[in-house]
Design an enzyme around this catalytic site. Sequence first.
Site, PDB file in Angstrom:
ATOM      1  N   LYS A  22       1.486  51.143  18.873  1.00 17.01           N
ATOM      2  CA  LYS A  22       2.782  51.344  18.193  1.00 17.01           C
ATOM      3  C   LYS A  22       2.883  50.445  16.966  1.00 17.01           C
ATOM      4  O   LYS A  22       3.233  50.885  15.873  1.00 17.01           O
ATOM      5  CB  LYS A  22       3.944  51.044  19.128  1.00 17.01           C
ATOM      6  CG  LYS A  22       5.295  50.904  18.409  1.00 17.01           C
ATOM      7  CD  LYS A  22       6.417  50.547  19.349  1.00 17.01           C
ATOM      8  CE  LYS A  22       6.537  49.115  19.696  1.00 17.01           C
ATOM      9  NZ  LYS A  22       7.230  48.267  18.714  1.00 17.01           N
ATOM     10  N   ASN A  23       2.559  49.165  17.141  1.00 10.89           N
ATOM     11  CA  ASN A  23       2.772  48.200  16.061  1.00 10.89           C
ATOM     12  C   ASN A  23       1.718  48.266  14.959  1.00 10.89           C
ATOM     13  O   ASN A  23       1.777  47.514  13.999  1.00 10.89           O
ATOM     14  CB  ASN A  23       2.887  46.786  16.637  1.00 10.89           C
ATOM     15  CG  ASN A  23       4.203  46.622  17.372  1.00 10.89           C
ATOM     16  OD1 ASN A  23       5.103  47.463  17.248  1.00 10.89           O
ATOM     17  ND2 ASN A  23       4.320  45.567  18.146  1.00 10.89           N
ATOM     18  N   CYS A 116      18.702  41.077  16.748  1.00 15.05           N
ATOM     19  CA  CYS A 116      18.454  41.954  17.898  1.00 15.05           C
ATOM     20  C   CYS A 116      18.518  41.137  19.171  1.00 15.05           C
ATOM     21  O   CYS A 116      18.662  39.916  19.128  1.00 15.05           O
ATOM     22  CB  CYS A 116      17.147  42.713  17.751  1.00 15.05           C
ATOM     23  SG  CYS A 116      15.714  41.884  18.427  1.00 15.05           S
ATOM     24  N   ARG A 121      15.984  36.988  13.989  1.00 16.85           N
ATOM     25  CA  ARG A 121      14.911  37.692  13.255  1.00 16.85           C
ATOM     26  C   ARG A 121      15.224  37.927  11.784  1.00 16.85           C
ATOM     27  O   ARG A 121      15.293  39.078  11.321  1.00 16.85           O
ATOM     28  CB  ARG A 121      14.549  38.992  13.965  1.00 16.85           C
ATOM     29  CG  ARG A 121      14.164  38.791  15.428  1.00 16.85           C
ATOM     30  CD  ARG A 121      13.797  40.054  16.134  1.00 16.85           C
ATOM     31  NE  ARG A 121      12.503  40.565  15.714  1.00 16.85           N
ATOM     32  CZ  ARG A 121      11.945  41.660  16.254  1.00 16.85           C
ATOM     33  NH1 ARG A 121      12.583  42.321  17.192  1.00 16.85           N
ATOM     34  NH2 ARG A 121      10.767  42.079  15.868  1.00 16.85           N
ATOM     35  N   ASP A 311       4.777  39.395  23.217  1.00 11.32           N
ATOM     36  CA  ASP A 311       5.070  40.729  23.756  1.00 11.32           C
ATOM     37  C   ASP A 311       4.510  40.922  25.162  1.00 11.32           C
ATOM     38  O   ASP A 311       4.726  41.981  25.757  1.00 11.32           O
ATOM     39  CB  ASP A 311       4.530  41.814  22.821  1.00 11.32           C
ATOM     40  CG  ASP A 311       5.260  41.836  21.490  1.00 11.32           C
ATOM     41  OD1 ASP A 311       4.773  42.498  20.555  1.00 11.32           O
ATOM     42  OD2 ASP A 311       6.304  41.175  21.376  1.00 11.32           O
ATOM     43  N   ARG A 403      10.793  53.446  23.642  1.00 12.68           N
ATOM     44  CA  ARG A 403      10.469  53.052  22.279  1.00 12.68           C
ATOM     45  C   ARG A 403       9.007  52.648  22.146  1.00 12.68           C
ATOM     46  O   ARG A 403       8.405  52.749  21.089  1.00 12.68           O
ATOM     47  CB  ARG A 403      11.325  51.861  21.842  1.00 12.68           C
ATOM     48  CG  ARG A 403      12.817  52.156  21.753  1.00 12.68           C
ATOM     49  CD  ARG A 403      13.505  51.024  21.066  1.00 12.68           C
ATOM     50  NE  ARG A 403      12.794  50.697  19.838  1.00 12.68           N
ATOM     51  CZ  ARG A 403      13.033  49.587  19.145  1.00 12.68           C
ATOM     52  NH1 ARG A 403      13.925  48.722  19.581  1.00 12.68           N
ATOM     53  NH2 ARG A 403      12.363  49.338  18.040  1.00 12.68           N
TER      54      ARG A 403
HETATM   55  C1  EPZ Z   1       6.362  41.912  15.171  1.00 11.07           C
HETATM   56  O1  EPZ Z   1       7.746  41.707  14.883  1.00 11.07           O
HETATM   57  C2  EPZ Z   1       6.293  42.956  16.292  1.00 11.07           C
HETATM   58  N1  EPZ Z   1       6.918  44.176  15.844  1.00 11.07           N
HETATM   59  C3  EPZ Z   1       7.028  42.403  17.520  1.00 11.07           C
HETATM   60  O2  EPZ Z   1       6.848  43.341  18.587  1.00 11.07           O
HETATM   61  C4  EPZ Z   1       6.384  41.102  17.951  1.00 11.07           C
HETATM   62  O3  EPZ Z   1       7.126  40.543  19.001  1.00 11.07           O
HETATM   63  C5  EPZ Z   1       6.384  40.112  16.770  1.00 11.07           C
HETATM   64  O4  EPZ Z   1       5.749  40.693  15.624  1.00 11.07           O
HETATM   65  C6  EPZ Z   1       5.640  38.830  17.103  1.00 11.07           C
HETATM   66  O5  EPZ Z   1       4.349  39.084  17.519  1.00 11.07           O
HETATM   67  C7  EPZ Z   1       6.184  45.025  15.058  1.00 11.07           C
HETATM   68  O6  EPZ Z   1       5.046  44.791  14.694  1.00 11.07           O
HETATM   69  C8  EPZ Z   1       6.858  46.284  14.652  1.00 11.07           C
HETATM   70  P1  EPZ Z   1       7.614  38.174  13.137  1.00 11.07           P
HETATM   71  P2  EPZ Z   1       8.197  40.906  13.571  1.00 11.07           P
HETATM   72  O7  EPZ Z   1       8.149  38.424  11.777  1.00 11.07           O
HETATM   73  O8  EPZ Z   1       7.235  41.150  12.486  1.00 11.07           O
HETATM   74  C9  EPZ Z   1      10.556  34.521  12.299  1.00 11.07           C
HETATM   75  C10 EPZ Z   1       7.474  44.744  20.373  1.00 11.07           C
HETATM   76  O9  EPZ Z   1       7.834  44.408  21.506  1.00 11.07           O
HETATM   77  N2  EPZ Z   1      10.716  35.069  10.932  1.00 11.07           N
HETATM   78  O10 EPZ Z   1       6.169  37.927  13.275  1.00 11.07           O
HETATM   79  O11 EPZ Z   1       9.622  41.214  13.347  1.00 11.07           O
HETATM   80  C11 EPZ Z   1      11.139  35.434  13.387  1.00 11.07           C
HETATM   81  O12 EPZ Z   1      12.512  35.258  13.529  1.00 11.07           O
HETATM   82  C12 EPZ Z   1       8.007  43.972  19.148  1.00 11.07           C
HETATM   83  O13 EPZ Z   1       6.668  45.660  20.132  1.00 11.07           O
HETATM   84  C13 EPZ Z   1      11.470  34.368  10.011  1.00 11.07           C
HETATM   85  O14 EPZ Z   1      12.039  33.314  10.311  1.00 11.07           O
HETATM   86  O15 EPZ Z   1       8.053  39.397  14.070  1.00 11.07           O
HETATM   87  C14 EPZ Z   1      10.328  35.022  14.606  1.00 11.07           C
HETATM   88  O16 EPZ Z   1      10.896  33.891  15.171  1.00 11.07           O
HETATM   89  C15 EPZ Z   1       9.135  43.057  19.495  1.00 11.07           C
HETATM   90  N3  EPZ Z   1      11.591  34.887   8.763  1.00 11.07           N
HETATM   91  C16 EPZ Z   1       8.960  34.689  14.002  1.00 11.07           C
HETATM   92  O17 EPZ Z   1       9.163  34.471  12.596  1.00 11.07           O
HETATM   93  C17 EPZ Z   1      10.977  36.057   8.378  1.00 11.07           C
HETATM   94  O18 EPZ Z   1      11.116  36.488   7.227  1.00 11.07           O
HETATM   95  C18 EPZ Z   1       7.901  35.771  14.167  1.00 11.07           C
HETATM   96  O19 EPZ Z   1       8.469  36.999  13.798  1.00 11.07           O
HETATM   97  C19 EPZ Z   1      10.215  36.748   9.334  1.00 11.07           C
HETATM   98  C20 EPZ Z   1      10.083  36.237  10.610  1.00 11.07           C
END
Ligand code: EPZ
Length: 427
Positions: A22-23, A116, A121, A311, A403
């Site tokens: 998916k991702n 969320c 996030r 995850d 999802r």
């Molecule tokens: C991706 O989300 C995945 N989603 C998530 O999977 C997964 O949990 C996550 O990466 C971490 O591995 C997809 O790929 C579609 P991040 P993403 O930006 O990109 C902080 C699932 O279950 N952050 O790597 O949104 C953020 O708040 C989903 O399939 C900032 O502070 O996650 C978090 O604490 C859930 N500022 C950390 O970084 C930013 O601009 C990592 O988030 C971006 C992120």
Amino acid sequence: MDAIRIRGGGPLQGSVRISGAKNAALPILCATLLSDGASCLRNVPALRDIDTTAALLRFLGRNVVVAAPRVDVAAGSSVRPEAPYELVKQMRASVLVLGPLVARFGHARVSLPGGCQIGARPIDQHLKGLKAMGCTIRLERGYVIAEGPGGRGRLRANEIYFDIPTVTGTENLMMAAALARGRTTLINCAREPEVEELGRVLNKMGAEVDGAGTDVIHVRGSERGELAPFDHAIIPDRIEAGTYMVAAAMCEGGDVVLDGAELGDMEALVAKMRAAGVEIASEGRSIRVRRRGPLRPVDVTTTPHPGFPTDMQAQFLVLMSRAHGESVVTETIFENRFMHVPELQRMGANIALRGNTAIVKGVDQLYGASVMATDLRASASLVIAGLVADQETEVRRVYHIDRGYERIEEKLRAVGANIERVRGAES
Ligand code: EPZ
């Protein structure tokens, strides 16, 4: 709303085919915006998030045909570089159209995803990177308004440092850089296999991406201002595979083959599963998971890839709820990712929460109950708990699970689970 009913039972045995990731599919589908040609993505799972992405691309003016495992995307009559709140609120990953749209069309209006269940996030790193490429960014009534240099000009390459490794942040800027003038350097990138997969596809489309999958990525943008279409089959879903790995290990005697899964992308999880006493072996293009003894307690801390994936935290925590002893599960990626714990406590699990840490004392028995899914991976953990609980478990709000898991009840039934979907169980 549907519910899933499970009657706890014995060990799972047989084989499960692992779907495409998916991702990986979500960013790659958004990358089709970088080309006007007809692209084809294969091995795509039949999931609600894929349908939401298809609806978003259609809203943007693309012709999209979803016939899982195949999705075809081609240019339509015109493009409207706008992602409305109604679609973005259904799926945060919709933010992945921002980079491609402003890079390709010089401007974009994309709803902010908002928070969320699992955390605030923010997308500050995405926006910081686009600004560094010459964009002006305004936030207006819940929308990000992004414009290229001088109003609608081509983005400019730059060196961008991420304050925190972000998966979709890295992907958004890789796609933007693929049409920027010059060579962009992204530092402290996310190294997830899905980021690497996007790099492969962008290279197929004619961009020059080096280092995807490492913490430093270089992207030389296409001089033409548009990329070529692609035909690509995506990698298997390591998180879906990990979820079935845990399900297979929940009971002594569990013996399940995961067809199409690859050990390579799952080292951290496999190391912890083996430490818990689970046998995991690669067999050709499959992974065999066997449990033939008691479960040992193991501590895990979630970290960015190649560390232990957040995850898989909820699913692994359920496994530890049946181990012989105490384990500590620490969540460092998202600030609110223990929503499954109160539901598991209702099933008799012995878990104490201390800030971002769960102390899990193994119990001999979990008890069937009605439980509420709160997010995608939490719902998977409740289904897994139901597989070994006594009597019946009813997991509600399973739209979360649809999802990210393709036909989960069918796949589990194929390896011996007593599980069914109850349509419209909830008003
Ligand atoms: C991706 O989300 C995945 N989603 C998530 O999977 C997964 O949990 C996550 O990466 C971490 O591995 C997809 O790929 C579609 P991040 P993403 O930006 O990109 C902080 C699932 O279950 N952050 O790597 O949104 C953020 O708040 C989903 O399939 C900032 O502070 O996650 C978090 O604490 C859930 N500022 C950390 O970084 C930013 O601009 C990592 O988030 C971006 C992120």
